[in-house]
Motif scaffolding. Structure first.
Motif, PDB file in Angstrom:
ATOM      1  N   THR A  45       1.055  19.797   8.319  1.00  0.00           N
ATOM      2  CA  THR A  45       0.651  18.659   9.157  1.00  0.00           C
ATOM      3  C   THR A  45       0.912  17.335   8.437  1.00  0.00           C
ATOM      4  O   THR A  45       0.183  16.372   8.608  1.00  0.00           O
ATOM      5  CB  THR A  45      -0.838  18.769   9.528  1.00  0.00           C
ATOM      6  N   LEU A  46       1.979  17.298   7.631  1.00  0.00           N
ATOM      7  CA  LEU A  46       2.232  16.144   6.769  1.00  0.00           C
ATOM      8  C   LEU A  46       2.317  14.843   7.561  1.00  0.00           C
ATOM      9  O   LEU A  46       1.669  13.842   7.201  1.00  0.00           O
ATOM     10  CB  LEU A  46       3.517  16.366   5.969  1.00  0.00           C
ATOM     11  N   ASN A  52       9.416  10.259  11.944  1.00  0.00           N
ATOM     12  CA  ASN A  52       8.231  10.417  12.798  1.00  0.00           C
ATOM     13  C   ASN A  52       7.086   9.491  12.392  1.00  0.00           C
ATOM     14  O   ASN A  52       6.314   9.040  13.243  1.00  0.00           O
ATOM     15  CB  ASN A  52       7.745  11.867  12.760  1.00  0.00           C
ATOM     16  N   ILE A  53       6.960   9.222  11.095  1.00  0.00           N
ATOM     17  CA  ILE A  53       5.817   8.422  10.635  1.00  0.00           C
ATOM     18  C   ILE A  53       6.091   6.921  10.682  1.00  0.00           C
ATOM     19  O   ILE A  53       5.164   6.122  10.512  1.00  0.00           O
ATOM     20  CB  ILE A  53       5.407   8.810   9.199  1.00  0.00           C
ATOM     21  N   LEU A  54       7.339   6.515  10.952  1.00  0.00           N
ATOM     22  CA  LEU A  54       7.664   5.090  10.978  1.00  0.00           C
ATOM     23  C   LEU A  54       7.191   4.433  12.271  1.00  0.00           C
ATOM     24  O   LEU A  54       7.305   4.994  13.363  1.00  0.00           O
ATOM     25  CB  LEU A  54       9.167   4.888  10.836  1.00  0.00           C
ATOM     26  N   LYS A  55       6.694   3.214  12.142  1.00  0.00           N
ATOM     27  CA  LYS A  55       6.308   2.434  13.312  1.00  0.00           C
ATOM     28  C   LYS A  55       7.556   1.940  14.045  1.00  0.00           C
ATOM     29  O   LYS A  55       8.680   2.033  13.544  1.00  0.00           O
ATOM     30  CB  LYS A  55       5.474   1.229  12.876  1.00  0.00           C
ATOM     31  N   LYS A  56       7.379   1.401  15.226  1.00  0.00           N
ATOM     32  CA  LYS A  56       8.473   0.723  15.898  1.00  0.00           C
ATOM     33  C   LYS A  56       8.873  -0.496  15.068  1.00  0.00           C
ATOM     34  O   LYS A  56       8.023  -1.298  14.684  1.00  0.00           O
ATOM     35  CB  LYS A  56       8.080   0.299  17.314  1.00  0.00           C
ATOM     36  N   GLY A  57      10.187  -0.603  14.809  1.00  0.00           N
ATOM     37  CA  GLY A  57      10.644  -1.669  13.932  1.00  0.00           C
ATOM     38  C   GLY A  57      10.527  -1.328  12.465  1.00  0.00           C
ATOM     39  O   GLY A  57      10.721  -2.194  11.602  1.00  0.00           O
ATOM     40  N   PHE A  82       0.269  12.952  -0.988  1.00  0.00           N
ATOM     41  CA  PHE A  82       0.391  14.067  -0.053  1.00  0.00           C
ATOM     42  C   PHE A  82       1.386  15.089  -0.598  1.00  0.00           C
ATOM     43  O   PHE A  82       2.328  14.742  -1.316  1.00  0.00           O
ATOM     44  CB  PHE A  82       0.894  13.573   1.310  1.00  0.00           C
ATOM     45  N   SER A  83       1.177  16.341  -0.216  1.00  0.00           N
ATOM     46  CA  SER A  83       2.132  17.392  -0.561  1.00  0.00           C
ATOM     47  C   SER A  83       3.071  17.633   0.609  1.00  0.00           C
ATOM     48  O   SER A  83       2.626  17.761   1.763  1.00  0.00           O
ATOM     49  CB  SER A  83       1.419  18.696  -0.898  1.00  0.00           C
ATOM     50  N   TYR A  84       4.371  17.700   0.312  1.00  0.00           N
ATOM     51  CA  TYR A  84       5.325  17.982   1.387  1.00  0.00           C
ATOM     52  C   TYR A  84       5.181  19.393   1.929  1.00  0.00           C
ATOM     53  O   TYR A  84       5.769  19.741   2.950  1.00  0.00           O
ATOM     54  CB  TYR A  84       6.762  17.725   0.925  1.00  0.00           C
ATOM     55  N   ARG A  85       4.382  20.225   1.246  1.00  0.00           N
ATOM     56  CA  ARG A  85       4.155  21.598   1.719  1.00  0.00           C
ATOM     57  C   ARG A  85       3.166  21.662   2.882  1.00  0.00           C
ATOM     58  O   ARG A  85       3.022  22.702   3.526  1.00  0.00           O
ATOM     59  CB  ARG A  85       3.666  22.470   0.571  1.00  0.00           C
ATOM     60  N   SER A  86       2.476  20.572   3.165  1.00  0.00           N
ATOM     61  CA  SER A  86       1.521  20.542   4.267  1.00  0.00           C
ATOM     62  C   SER A  86       2.242  20.699   5.599  1.00  0.00           C
ATOM     63  O   SER A  86       3.243  20.029   5.858  1.00  0.00           O
ATOM     64  CB  SER A  86       0.736  19.224   4.265  1.00  0.00           C
ATOM     65  N   ASN A 110       0.876  -1.169   0.000  1.00  0.00           N
ATOM     66  CA  ASN A 110       0.000   0.000   0.000  1.00  0.00           C
ATOM     67  C   ASN A 110       0.917   1.223   0.000  1.00  0.00           C
ATOM     68  O   ASN A 110       1.672   1.431   0.942  1.00  0.00           O
ATOM     69  CB  ASN A 110      -0.874  -0.024   1.254  1.00  0.00           C
ATOM     70  N   VAL A 111       0.884   2.033  -1.071  1.00  0.00           N
ATOM     71  CA  VAL A 111       1.882   3.075  -1.273  1.00  0.00           C
ATOM     72  C   VAL A 111       1.301   4.471  -1.071  1.00  0.00           C
ATOM     73  O   VAL A 111       0.283   4.827  -1.680  1.00  0.00           O
ATOM     74  CB  VAL A 111       2.515   2.976  -2.676  1.00  0.00           C
ATOM     75  N   PHE A 112       1.963   5.247  -0.206  1.00  0.00           N
ATOM     76  CA  PHE A 112       1.651   6.663  -0.023  1.00  0.00           C
ATOM     77  C   PHE A 112       2.748   7.475  -0.711  1.00  0.00           C
ATOM     78  O   PHE A 112       3.938   7.294  -0.429  1.00  0.00           O
ATOM     79  CB  PHE A 112       1.624   7.030   1.460  1.00  0.00           C
ATOM     80  N   ALA A 113       2.358   8.353  -1.609  1.00  0.00           N
ATOM     81  CA  ALA A 113       3.315   9.156  -2.372  1.00  0.00           C
ATOM     82  C   ALA A 113       3.387  10.573  -1.827  1.00  0.00           C
ATOM     83  O   ALA A 113       2.357  11.173  -1.499  1.00  0.00           O
ATOM     84  CB  ALA A 113       2.905   9.192  -3.844  1.00  0.00           C
ATOM     85  N   ILE A 114       4.616  11.113  -1.741  1.00  0.00           N
ATOM     86  CA  ILE A 114       4.812  12.499  -1.329  1.00  0.00           C
ATOM     87  C   ILE A 114       5.414  13.277  -2.491  1.00  0.00           C
ATOM     88  O   ILE A 114       6.438  12.887  -3.062  1.00  0.00           O
ATOM     89  CB  ILE A 114       5.746  12.612  -0.110  1.00  0.00           C
ATOM     90  N   VAL A 115       4.759  14.388  -2.852  1.00  0.00           N
ATOM     91  CA  VAL A 115       5.215  15.262  -3.934  1.00  0.00           C
ATOM     92  C   VAL A 115       5.082  16.711  -3.470  1.00  0.00           C
ATOM     93  O   VAL A 115       4.581  16.977  -2.379  1.00  0.00           O
ATOM     94  CB  VAL A 115       4.400  15.044  -5.228  1.00  0.00           C
TER      95      VAL A 115
END
Length: 346
Positions: free
Chosen positions: A225-226, A255-260, A219-223, A196-201
């Motif tokens: 609250t990214l 910050n968005i990575l889970k543990k492991g 998602f936009s990296y300009r957010s 499941n892929v989330f893209a950042i542009v």
């Protein structure tokens, strides 16, 4: 033959056109009539000195020797054979594996003597190039321009995905998703490994095109609250990040990575140095991978997936070879979607 050479470190004015002798293939090599050569960050950073100057400028200890013909994403037609090359190579339409190495099978990219076409060898900003016959693979698509977009970017993306051992159903975040490596990271993670892929542009104008490649969210990296937006969309932290940006998105990635979770980087267009609080790594048990290029086995696997239609070429624009300066300048502009390709007028 017509060729564009880098004559020294600096701006695009260091790219100069010349008429030079056509190369002759050595034993074990073939001469290839170049039909298309896609542009990569590597040849631009080499010219700009981003890898370093003099002996630190290339992949080998002696550094890049100028003048040098850049270009590593090459497709073309075999038109001459060196001694010892099978006659069946004549006339084949090929895509070039981009480096030589004495490293063992499946570890070629780790060898100290890895030497890159367009850096240690003259590359594809020319009408002809010589290259070892065993590093020439049949094109996966019957189109020179479309096949040229995969060589370095595709191998880089494929190896990044392999490093993370992606499993079906995992959520993978891809940065720089509208670029050459990023757009292929989306496709490989989603269409080959079932993630499941989330893209950042930067700009969301290509959201539908990115979703057509396999992204489920864009998602936009300009957010401002990214990180929160990504975690909310996933219902929690994500499994892994495939990054080509570097500093600009490094804090968000951790910050968005889970543990492991796993983080793999193969580029730093958004900054080559960063601040790292080691506590983030060990408290979250994050595994970090640096990645450059890949192996011949992975290259063959990638080409097979392309031939099967799992990976599609994404091309922003083509330029004639004599407009190499304009093409590299355009490459550095924001808002592109896909690869930039040079086409010799041969």
């Amino acid at each position: 033959m017509k060729a564009v050479q880098v004559v020294g470190y600096g701006d695009v004015d260091q790219l100069q056109g010349f008429d030079i002798p056509k190369p002759s293939p050595k034993a074990g090599e073939v001469l290839i009539k170049v039909r298309a050569c896609a542009i990569n960050n590597t040849e631009i950073w080499m010219r700009e000195g981003a890898y370093g100057a003099r002996e630190k400028s290339g992949w080998r200890p002696e550094g890049v020797q100028f003048p040098r013909i850049p270009g590593s994403d090459i497709t073309g037609e075999v038109v001459e054979l060196g001694d010892g090359v099978d006659q069946g190579m004549m006339g084949r339409h090929v895509v070039l594996f981009p480096f030589t190495s004495s490293g063992p099978e499946r570890k070629e990219h780790l060898s100290d003597d890895m030497s890159f076409i367009g850096s240690e060898y003259d590359g594809g900003y020319a009408e002809y190039v010589s290259w070892p016959a065993d590093l020439c693979f049949d094109m996966p698509i019957d189109d020179f321009v479309e096949s040229a977009v995969f060589s370095v970017s595709g191998l880089t993306a494929w190896h990044m995905n392999e490093q993370l051992h992606i499993r079906s159903g995992e959520t993978i975040v891809v940065t720089g998703a509208s670029g050459g490596v990023g757009s292929l990271n989306i496709q490989i993670a989603a269409n080959v490994f079932g993630a499941n892929v989330f893209a950042i542009v930067g700009d969301l104008k290509n959201e539908q095109e990115l979703k057509a490649l396999g992204a489920t969210e864009v998602f936009s990296y300009r957010s401002e609250t990214l990180a929160d937006d990504i975690i909310a969309a996933n219902g929690g932290p994500v499994d892994a990040v495939l990054d080509v940006v570097g500093d600009a998105l490094f804090d968000v990635s951790l910050n968005i990575l889970k543990k492991g979770g796993k983080f793999c980087i193969s580029g730093s267009a958004g900054g080559q140095t960063t601040h790292l609080d080691f506590r983030t790594l060990y408290l979250k048990h994050i595994a970090m991978y640096g990645s450059v290029l890949g192996t011949r086995y992975e290259f063959a696997e990638m080409l097979r997936s392309i031939a099967e239609g799992k990976l599609k070429p994404v091309i922003d624009r083509t330029f004639p070879l004599e407009e190499a300066r304009e093409a590299q300048a355009y490459f550095k502009q924001s808002g592109k979607f896909g690869k930039i390709v040079l086409i010799p007028n041969t």
